[in-house]
Write a protein that holds these residues in place. Sequence first.
Motif: not given
Length: 187
Positions: A87-105, A126-132
Motif C-alpha cells: 500500500q503506497v500513496n504519492f504526493k508531488d512525486c516524479q514516478l516517470d518510467f516506473s511500473s505497477f504491472y499487475q499491482c493490487k493498489m 479501483e477507487g484511486s485518485n489521479f488528482h492533477e
Amino acid sequence: MKYYQDETFKNVDFSTEKEIVEFDNCSFQNCQFTGMKLLNFNFIECEFHTCDFSAANLSSCSLNDCNFEACKLLGLRFDLCNPFLFQVNFKDCQLDFSSFYQCKMKKTNFENCSLKEVDFTEADLEGSNFHESLLSGAVFERSNIVKSNFTTAQNFNINPEINNIKAAHFSKENLSGLLLNYGIMIK
C-alpha cells in the motif's frame, strides 16, 4: 537484520547499506536510496519526504502503508515489490518510467504527480485518485480503474474497450483521453 522503529532520518545516504533493514513507523527526509538494492527490505507505515529512490531495485521489498511526498522515484519496478499488504500513496512525486504491472493498489492517491510512461497494465487501481497528475504515455491495458478519479488528470489515453472503467470519474475537459484510440477530432 537491522530494525528501526519510530525514528526520523534526515539527509542520510542509504545507498551504501548492505545489510537487510526493517523500518517500522519511520520518517525519512531528504534521504538517498539511489540505485540501491532494497531486496527484502521492509518499510512499514513509513513517510518519505524529498527522498531519491531513482533506479533502486525493489525486488521483494515490502512497502506497507507508505507515503511519499516530493520524492524522485524514476524507473522503479513496483511490480517486483512483495505484494503482501502493499500500500503506497504519492504526493508531488516524479514516478516517470516506473511500473505497477499487475499491482493490487486500490484507493491509491497520486496527487500532483508526474506519471509519464508509467506502466499500469493489469493493475487494480479501483477507487484511486489521479488528482492533477500528468499521465503522458502512461499505459492502461486490462487495468481496473473502477471508481477512480481522473477529473483533474492530464494527458492520459485510456481505451474503454480494454479497461474496466465503470463509475470512473472524468471531466468534460479531459474526456478526449478516452477517445484518442478512435481517431475522433474533438474541438
